[in-house]
Design a protein around this motif. Structure first.
Motif, mmCIF file in Angstrom:
data_model
loop_
_atom_site.group_PDB
_atom_site.id
_atom_site.type_symbol
_atom_site.label_atom_id
_atom_site.label_comp_id
_atom_site.label_asym_id
_atom_site.label_seq_id
_atom_site.Cartn_x
_atom_site.Cartn_y
_atom_site.Cartn_z
ATOM 1 N N ILE A 1 40.757 42.015 50.714
ATOM 2 C CA ILE A 1 41.152 41.170 51.793
ATOM 3 C C ILE A 1 42.540 41.527 52.295
ATOM 4 C CG2 ILE A 1 41.811 38.698 52.224
ATOM 5 C CD1 ILE A 1 39.526 37.720 50.548
ATOM 6 N N PHE A 2 43.485 41.673 51.192
ATOM 7 C CA PHE A 2 44.678 42.121 51.893
ATOM 8 C C PHE A 2 45.256 43.651 52.275
ATOM 9 C CE2 PHE A 2 45.406 38.074 49.633
ATOM 10 C CZ PHE A 2 45.907 37.262 50.841
ATOM 11 N N ASN A 3 44.011 44.393 52.061
ATOM 12 C CA ASN A 3 43.884 45.709 52.309
ATOM 13 C C ASN A 3 44.987 46.484 51.405
ATOM 14 O OD1 ASN A 3 42.197 45.790 54.599
ATOM 15 N ND2 ASN A 3 43.847 45.048 55.789
ATOM 16 N N LEU A 4 44.871 46.079 50.128
ATOM 17 C CA LEU A 4 45.649 46.778 49.119
ATOM 18 C C LEU A 4 44.717 48.043 48.432
ATOM 19 C CD1 LEU A 4 47.197 43.619 47.137
ATOM 20 C CD2 LEU A 4 48.204 45.425 48.925
ATOM 21 N N ILE A 5 43.494 47.857 48.810
ATOM 22 C CA ILE A 5 42.643 49.018 48.618
ATOM 23 C C ILE A 5 41.415 48.960 49.544
ATOM 24 C CG2 ILE A 5 41.089 47.768 46.892
ATOM 25 C CD1 ILE A 5 41.158 50.359 44.963
ATOM 26 N N ALA A 6 41.198 50.158 49.808
ATOM 27 C CA ALA A 6 39.857 50.152 50.683
ATOM 28 C C ALA A 6 38.980 51.408 50.423
ATOM 29 C CB ALA A 6 40.608 50.526 52.208
ATOM 30 N N PHE B 1 34.222 38.973 34.344
ATOM 31 C CA PHE B 1 33.580 39.606 35.287
ATOM 32 C C PHE B 1 33.900 38.891 36.736
ATOM 33 C CE2 PHE B 1 29.972 39.982 38.608
ATOM 34 C CZ PHE B 1 30.116 41.326 38.931
ATOM 35 N N THR B 2 33.636 37.550 36.493
ATOM 36 C CA THR B 2 34.203 36.761 37.774
ATOM 37 C C THR B 2 35.714 36.924 38.203
ATOM 38 O OG1 THR B 2 32.379 35.216 37.227
ATOM 39 C CG2 THR B 2 33.991 34.522 38.606
ATOM 40 N N VAL B 3 36.436 36.659 37.343
ATOM 41 C CA VAL B 3 37.968 36.934 37.491
ATOM 42 C C VAL B 3 38.217 38.353 37.988
ATOM 43 C CG1 VAL B 3 40.241 37.044 36.344
ATOM 44 C CG2 VAL B 3 38.462 35.260 35.824
ATOM 45 N N ALA B 4 37.874 39.470 37.421
ATOM 46 C CA ALA B 4 38.083 40.793 37.904
ATOM 47 C C ALA B 4 37.250 41.153 39.247
ATOM 48 C CB ALA B 4 37.391 41.856 36.780
ATOM 49 N N HIS B 5 36.279 40.497 39.405
ATOM 50 C CA HIS B 5 35.741 40.904 40.903
ATOM 51 C C HIS B 5 36.494 39.900 41.770
ATOM 52 C CE1 HIS B 5 32.326 41.779 43.300
ATOM 53 N NE2 HIS B 5 31.937 40.593 43.652
ATOM 54 N N ALA B 6 37.022 38.846 41.378
ATOM 55 C CA ALA B 6 37.818 37.992 42.448
ATOM 56 C C ALA B 6 38.978 38.587 42.757
ATOM 57 C CB ALA B 6 38.110 36.609 41.953
ATOM 58 N N ILE B 7 39.764 39.307 41.774
ATOM 59 C CA ILE B 7 40.812 40.319 41.959
ATOM 60 C C ILE B 7 40.535 41.341 42.922
ATOM 61 C CG2 ILE B 7 42.576 41.661 40.755
ATOM 62 C CD1 ILE B 7 42.337 39.796 38.561
#
Length: 105
Positions: A61-66, A49-55
């Motif tokens: 952050i990089f506006n790859l998805i909004a 969960f933590t890794v997926a949440h960080a991704i």
């Protein structure tokens, strides 16, 4: 290394904040059907969960998805509901739970 420690602290306070109770509810729903002797599975699930949440945060952050905050909040509620339903009606689905966690993270 100082930057990493800052991110760890921010992540911790993000999870335990009263404004983020949905995270704790989701994790509680995940682990509700396990016992202490399943600690390795619980650790793997919390890490997934933590890794997926960080991704997801990096994508944001990089506006790859909004995605609008209102939509995210609705989806979080939906994941908590789904996890509870899964625990109640699909208890043998435990082996695939890691994939569900990754998607929901």
């Amino acid at each position: 290394m100082g930057q990493l420690w800052l991110f760890i602290q921010e992540g911790f306070f993000h999870i335990v904040s009263l404004d983020s109770l949905d995270h704790l509810l989701f994790l509680l729903a995940l682990v509700a059907i396990y016992t202490i002797k399943d600690w390795k599975k619980l650790l793997i699930m919390a890490t997934a969960f933590t890794v997926a949440h960080a991704i997801a945060l990096v994508f944001s952050i990089f506006n790859l998805i909004a995605i609008a905050n209102e939509t995210i909040e609705w989806l979080i509620a939906l994941t908590i509901f789904y996890t509870c339903i899964e625990n109640l009606f699909l208890p043998n689905f435990k082996s695939a739970k890691i994939y569900t966690i990754g998607i929901f993270g």
